[in-house]
Structure formats: C-alpha cells, structure tokens
Design an enzyme around this catalytic site. Structure first.
Site, PDB file in Angstrom:
ATOM      1  N   HIS A  72       0.841  -1.199   0.000  1.00 41.75           N
ATOM      2  CA  HIS A  72       0.000   0.000   0.000  1.00 41.75           C
ATOM      3  C   HIS A  72       0.876   1.250   0.000  1.00 41.75           C
ATOM      4  CE1 HIS A  72      -3.638  -2.284   1.400  1.00 41.75           C
ATOM      5  NE2 HIS A  72      -2.695  -3.079   1.876  1.00 41.75           N
ATOM      6  N   TYR A 107      -2.286  -1.507   8.934  1.00 37.49           N
ATOM      7  CA  TYR A 107      -1.136  -2.167   8.316  1.00 37.49           C
ATOM      8  C   TYR A 107      -0.303  -2.921   9.348  1.00 37.49           C
ATOM      9  CZ  TYR A 107      -2.304   1.548   4.991  1.00 37.49           C
ATOM     10  OH  TYR A 107      -2.968   2.410   4.155  1.00 37.49           O
ATOM     11  N   HIS A 185      -2.514  -3.146  -3.559  1.00 38.30           N
ATOM     12  CA  HIS A 185      -3.901  -2.831  -3.236  1.00 38.30           C
ATOM     13  C   HIS A 185      -4.733  -2.627  -4.498  1.00 38.30           C
ATOM     14  CE1 HIS A 185      -6.737  -0.121  -0.606  1.00 38.30           C
ATOM     15  NE2 HIS A 185      -7.335  -1.198  -1.052  1.00 38.30           N
ATOM     16  N   LYS A 191      -8.391   1.564  -7.075  1.00 35.72           N
ATOM     17  CA  LYS A 191      -7.511   2.568  -6.492  1.00 35.72           C
ATOM     18  C   LYS A 191      -6.166   2.539  -7.201  1.00 35.72           C
ATOM     19  CE  LYS A 191      -9.407   1.970  -1.807  1.00 35.72           C
ATOM     20  NZ  LYS A 191      -9.750   3.357  -1.461  1.00 35.72           N
ATOM     21  N   CYS A 193      -3.409   3.006  -5.412  1.00 37.62           N
ATOM     22  CA  CYS A 193      -2.554   2.501  -4.335  1.00 37.62           C
ATOM     23  C   CYS A 193      -1.975   1.116  -4.665  1.00 37.62           C
ATOM     24  CB  CYS A 193      -3.376   2.438  -3.050  1.00 37.62           C
ATOM     25  SG  CYS A 193      -2.536   1.723  -1.633  1.00 37.62           S
TER      26      CYS A 193
END
Length: 205
Positions: A72, A107, A185, A191, A193
């Site tokens: 991420h 995380y 991700h 996304k 990310c």
C-alpha cells in the site's frame, strides 16, 4: 447491485491466484475477462511466488494462514510531516484508522522515506487494509504516493531506500511464513494505491 454469486466467483478466482478486481459482487468487465482467462486455463499473473520456508504465521482466532503480502501507500506528499520522523507518521496513520472506528492501524508494517521500518499490527493479527482480503494477508504501507497512478513506475513516488527495504522486508516475511503471492492494493480495489504494479516490480521487470 451486488450479486452474492458474482462475489463468490470473484473470491474463488482471487483464491487461485487470479485478479478479478474488487470483491464487490458486480459483474464488471475485469471480472468477466478474468473468468474467461480461468476458463481457458490461462496462467495466473506473475505475482505468484514459490514459498521458501515450511513455517507459517496464523492470524486471528480462526488461524488464517498468512500467504500473501499486499503493498500500500499512504497517499501523502513527499514532504508530508517532513522532519517529524517515521514514528510521528505512523502515529498519524494510526489516528486516521482509529477515526474510522478501527481498533488500531490497519497495516502490519510501515516504510518511511529513508527506508525506516516500523511495525503496526502484529503479523499474527488480522489487518484492516483491503476490503474482503484481510484474512491471511500482511499489509505493508509505503509513505508517499500522493497523486500516483496504477501504471506509474515506483521510483517516481518512492525513494530508492524505500524500495530496497520493501524488497528486503518481503524476503524477511517470506522466511517467516509461506508467502505465495505478492500484490498491490490496486489489484483488489479501484484505487491507484500503491502507485505502481507490484508484481511487475517484484519480478524485476
């Protein structure tokens, strides 16, 4: 409207190494294309790796085996909290996540701009970093990535030290548990990310 049958298909495709996109129960073009690839016996994406240990980390009371690392980014500017240090940055991310109602940072690991590594949740705890894919995964967050796109090169948004440490950390985790998948991700959600295609980077392409 989400369809539970489609969601089951997406979960099954992801479970055998394909990337159907978000596990959202929506029969979108990515899900359909992935299902066709599966039906044709096409090989899974290059993100699959061979385990290098017989050890296994189990997460939560259900003891989900940790077999995947998901990368991420914090989606922050390069100078975000510049001078405050990695511990302050981790504390701020933890504050964001707790504001979402989570009990802790989502995380397991956070990587600073100078390659500093800090622990988040214990690896034996289920994370909170990918909707529908937290069980049995370990999340690593890179500080940075603001304004990135899924197709960007990692060095555009992250430092050399970060990328070296990211690879080192993936290898270290792989010595503690049987990692078979390294992904980003953006393979499971709409996304950018972490701002690059993790499998391509990890394979050294």
């Amino acid at each position: 409207m989400a369809d539970e049958n489609i969601r089951s298909i997406q979960t099954g495709l992801a479970g055998v190494g394909y990337s159907p996109g978000p596990i959202d129960g929506i029969d979108g073009p990515r899900t359909r294309a992935t299902a066709v690839r599966w039906g044709q016996g096409a090989p899974v994406a290059a993100r699959d790796v061979a385990p290098v240990t017989t050890s296994m980390i189990y997460q939560g009371s259900a003891r989900y085996p940790a077999r995947e690392i998901i990368v991420h980014c914090s989606a922050t500017r390069p100078d975000w909290m510049d001078g405050d240090g990695i511990d302050a940055q981790v504390a701020e991310i933890r504050r964001w996540h707790r504001a979402n109602g989570w009990r802790d940072i989502g995380y397991h690991w956070v990587l600073g701009r100078s390659g500093e590594l800090r622990a988040g949740r214990r690896e034996t705890e289920i994370g909170a970093h990918v909707v529908g894919r937290n069980n049995g995964t370990i999340g690593i967050c890179l500080i940075g990535g603001f304004g990135s796109a899924e197709t960007d090169r990692p060095e555009v948004h992250f430092t050399d030290r970060q990328l070296v440490q990211l690879r080192n950390q993936i290898e270290a985790i792989s010595m503690r548990t049987q990692i078979t998948t390294v992904s980003g991700h953006n393979q499971y959600a709409a996304k950018a990310c972490p701002g690059f295609h993790v499998p391509t980077w990890f394979k050294g392409a």
